[in-house]
Scaffold this motif. Structure first.
Motif, PDB file in Angstrom:
ATOM      1  N   VAL A 251       0.822  -1.218   0.000  1.00 54.51           N
ATOM      2  CA  VAL A 251       0.000   0.000   0.000  1.00 54.51           C
ATOM      3  C   VAL A 251       0.856   1.268   0.000  1.00 54.51           C
ATOM      4  O   VAL A 251       0.677   2.154  -0.845  1.00 54.51           O
ATOM      5  N   LEU A 252       1.792   1.370   0.959  1.00 49.88           N
ATOM      6  CA  LEU A 252       2.556   2.617   1.106  1.00 49.88           C
ATOM      7  C   LEU A 252       3.587   2.810  -0.003  1.00 49.88           C
ATOM      8  O   LEU A 252       3.583   3.841  -0.686  1.00 49.88           O
ATOM      9  N   VAL A 253       4.464   1.834  -0.192  1.00 51.58           N
ATOM     10  CA  VAL A 253       5.520   1.982  -1.205  1.00 51.58           C
ATOM     11  C   VAL A 253       4.979   1.751  -2.613  1.00 51.58           C
ATOM     12  O   VAL A 253       5.230   2.549  -3.522  1.00 51.58           O
ATOM     13  N   GLY A 254       4.225   0.675  -2.802  1.00 53.62           N
ATOM     14  CA  GLY A 254       3.686   0.387  -4.131  1.00 53.62           C
ATOM     15  C   GLY A 254       2.574   1.329  -4.535  1.00 53.62           C
ATOM     16  O   GLY A 254       2.576   1.892  -5.635  1.00 53.62           O
ATOM     17  N   GLY A 255       1.601   1.542  -3.628  1.00 51.85           N
ATOM     18  CA  GLY A 255       0.430   2.348  -3.961  1.00 51.85           C
ATOM     19  C   GLY A 255       0.668   3.844  -3.936  1.00 51.85           C
ATOM     20  O   GLY A 255       0.253   4.569  -4.833  1.00 51.85           O
ATOM     21  N   VAL A 256       1.343   4.333  -2.897  1.00 54.98           N
ATOM     22  CA  VAL A 256       1.536   5.785  -2.730  1.00 54.98           C
ATOM     23  C   VAL A 256       2.823   6.266  -3.411  1.00 54.98           C
ATOM     24  O   VAL A 256       2.811   7.224  -4.184  1.00 54.98           O
ATOM     25  N   VAL A 257       3.934   5.606  -3.138  1.00 54.36           N
ATOM     26  CA  VAL A 257       5.227   6.052  -3.683  1.00 54.36           C
ATOM     27  C   VAL A 257       5.402   5.631  -5.150  1.00 54.36           C
ATOM     28  O   VAL A 257       6.161   6.233  -5.896  1.00 54.36           O
ATOM     29  N   LYS A 258       4.688   4.560  -5.555  1.00 53.77           N
ATOM     30  CA  LYS A 258       4.747   4.039  -6.941  1.00 53.77           C
ATOM     31  C   LYS A 258       6.087   3.375  -7.262  1.00 53.77           C
ATOM     32  O   LYS A 258       6.608   3.493  -8.363  1.00 53.77           O
ATOM     33  N   ILE A 259       6.639   2.686  -6.268  1.00 53.48           N
ATOM     34  CA  ILE A 259       7.820   1.848  -6.474  1.00 53.48           C
ATOM     35  C   ILE A 259       7.373   0.399  -6.322  1.00 53.48           C
ATOM     36  O   ILE A 259       6.594   0.075  -5.433  1.00 53.48           O
ATOM     37  N   SER A 260       7.866  -0.472  -7.182  1.00 55.84           N
ATOM     38  CA  SER A 260       7.485  -1.882  -7.129  1.00 55.84           C
ATOM     39  C   SER A 260       7.734  -2.467  -5.743  1.00 55.84           C
ATOM     40  O   SER A 260       8.858  -2.372  -5.227  1.00 55.84           O
ATOM     41  N   PRO A 261       6.722  -3.066  -5.110  1.00 54.63           N
ATOM     42  CA  PRO A 261       6.919  -3.701  -3.798  1.00 54.63           C
ATOM     43  C   PRO A 261       8.000  -4.774  -3.820  1.00 54.63           C
ATOM     44  O   PRO A 261       8.743  -4.931  -2.845  1.00 54.63           O
ATOM     45  N   ILE A 262       8.100  -5.492  -4.950  1.00 58.50           N
ATOM     46  CA  ILE A 262       9.118  -6.551  -5.061  1.00 58.50           C
ATOM     47  C   ILE A 262      10.509  -5.932  -5.035  1.00 58.50           C
ATOM     48  O   ILE A 262      11.413  -6.412  -4.361  1.00 58.50           O
ATOM     49  N   ARG A 263      10.677  -4.828  -5.791  1.00 59.69           N
ATOM     50  CA  ARG A 263      11.971  -4.143  -5.784  1.00 59.69           C
ATOM     51  C   ARG A 263      12.288  -3.605  -4.389  1.00 59.69           C
ATOM     52  O   ARG A 263      13.426  -3.697  -3.902  1.00 59.69           O
ATOM     53  N   PHE A 264      11.291  -3.037  -3.742  1.00 58.82           N
ATOM     54  CA  PHE A 264      11.472  -2.490  -2.398  1.00 58.82           C
ATOM     55  C   PHE A 264      11.953  -3.568  -1.430  1.00 58.82           C
ATOM     56  O   PHE A 264      12.943  -3.381  -0.710  1.00 58.82           O
TER      57      PHE A 264
END
Length: 426
Positions: A251-264
């Protein structure tokens, strides 16, 4: 011959004293179980050791929280930098918001698995009073009572929400004084160091207190106590994994920041593994900083948010507190209303500002949360035996939350480089 035995005993005692606190606590935990199994009801003679531990922890909580929170707020604004103040406010708001949500997830899993059922321990003191205290919360009354009539009375009575409220106001007032507030900030920074040292001294008694309580509990209820422990550990790890993967990465990184959760998660894996092994967000700081910068957060925000998060961000610890309060309530046979559980959420969120950087912060925060819920503080010593295992799970969401918050704040400041693949970090 007698001298040789005396020397061996002295050597064993010296070795014990040189062990780290975790090892000593586990020895106290194991020896307490053995003593309880051997002595049965007679093991109750050691219960006073657990009571002393609880009293010591209560003794230090109020002054510790007061000094740490005032110092933390005052230090955020050091230098009177407008950008720093803006970034600081956003960072703290994200920390508190995610901490509150983490508590909800912890409460959900703790209630779902009924972590404290399977054995019931007699409630210390008057069971009726404990139950009434746990059920006697009114949201409106509680909000009103947060504002203390006298801070000295609040300190004397360990009214922790009132102490936290006053400390926050005093911290922000110190900021408003600018350079003339330096002496006040220095005073509370010194007070924090003093109380942290006192906390370290008090925690040295923990193995003895844990021994006394476990001997008493096992002597009365047997090994059935181990079943709730297993459920509490499972609930914590499930809640932490869900929070990391779905909330923080999804939600936070993928949804809001728009960075792939997998990459994160891939970038954070080394920091997560190191935190899990060391149980220290401060020791993990270099790895967290590098991973956050590689993900595209700007340097100023990262260098502020991540170190600050290692001190005040307690996403994982909040989950632990939610699980522990349900564990203690159910193991003592006390019903907690929804209002009381919400009160726990508020208390834990506010207390999170001041305890993360303190040694034994899990136990210190347990005192705060159990007191807010009106539960027996003997539950703190019960939790101490599994604290290290729980700490391994709860520390990971803390450091992941530090990185996620730095990315969120960078995004809001317009300084995030979402296309960055690799950033060289010295």
């Amino acid at each position: 011959m007698g001298e040789k035995k005396a020397e061996e005993k002295k050597s064993l005692f010296k070795k014990f004293m040189e062990m780290n606190l975790f090892t000593k606590i586990m020895i106290g935990f194991a020896v307490g179980i053995i003593a309880g199994l051997i002595l049965r009801e007679e093991a109750a003679m050691f219960a006073f050791l657990g009571t002393i531990l609880v009293n010591l922890l209560q003794m230090i909580v109020a002054p510790l929280i007061f000094c740490v929170i005032v110092g933390a707020i005052a230090n955020v604004g050091k230098g009177n930098n407008k950008k720093l103040g803006r970034i600081g406010l956003k960072t703290v708001m994200w920390f508190l918001g995610t901490t509150a949500f983490a508590i909800l997830i912890g409460l959900f899993f703790a209630n779902l698995l009924n972590v404290g059922t399977g054995v019931t321990i007699p409630t210390p003191g008057d069971a009726t009073e404990v139950t009434e205290a746990a059920e006697g919360f009114s949201v409106m009354d509680t909000i009103v009572n947060i504002v203390p009539v006298s801070i000295f009375e609040a300190l004397a009575e360990n009214s922790l929400l009132s102490i936290i409220f006053f400390a926050l106001l005093l911290g922000f007032s110190t900021l408003a004084l600018g350079e003339s507030g330096e002496k006040v900030r220095d005073f509370f920074n010194t007070g924090q160091k003093l109380m942290t040292r006192l906390t370290e001294i008090v925690l040295e008694f923990t193995p003895i207190g844990v021994f006394g309580l476990m001997a008493d509990v096992v002597g009365n209820v047997g090994l059935d106590i181990l079943f709730p422990y297993a459920k509490a550990i499972i609930a914590l790890f499930l809640a932490c994994i869900l929070f990391i993967v779905i909330v923080q990465a999804g939600v936070l990184v993928g949804g809001v920041v728009k960075i792939s959760p997998i990459r994160f998660l891939r970038e954070m894996k080394d920091a997560m593994a190191f935190a899990f092994a060391t149980c220290s967000s401060v020791a993990t700081l270099p790895l967290t900083l590098k991973a956050t910068l590689r993900l595209g957060a700007d340097e100023d925000t990262t260098n502020f948010a991540v170190p600050l998060g290692s001190v005040i961000n307690m996403n994982g610890t909040a989950i632990y507190q939610a699980v522990s309060v349900i564990f203690v309530a159910q193991i003592y046979g006390v019903e907690l209303s929804i209002e009381t559980q919400l009160m726990v959420m508020l208390t834990a969120t506010l207390a999170s500002i001041g305890t993360a950087g303190v040694p034994g912060s899990g136990l210190i925060m347990s005192v705060i949360v159990l007191q807010a819920a009106g539960l027996p503080l003997e539950g703190v010593a019960l939790l101490a035996g599994i604290d290290r295992i729980m700490n391994m799970g709860r520390i990971v969401p803390n450091i992941v939350g530090d990185a996620a918050t730095a990315l969120l704040v960078s995004k809001s400041e317009g300084t995030l480089d979402v296309n960055l693949k690799e950033k060289k970090v010295g």
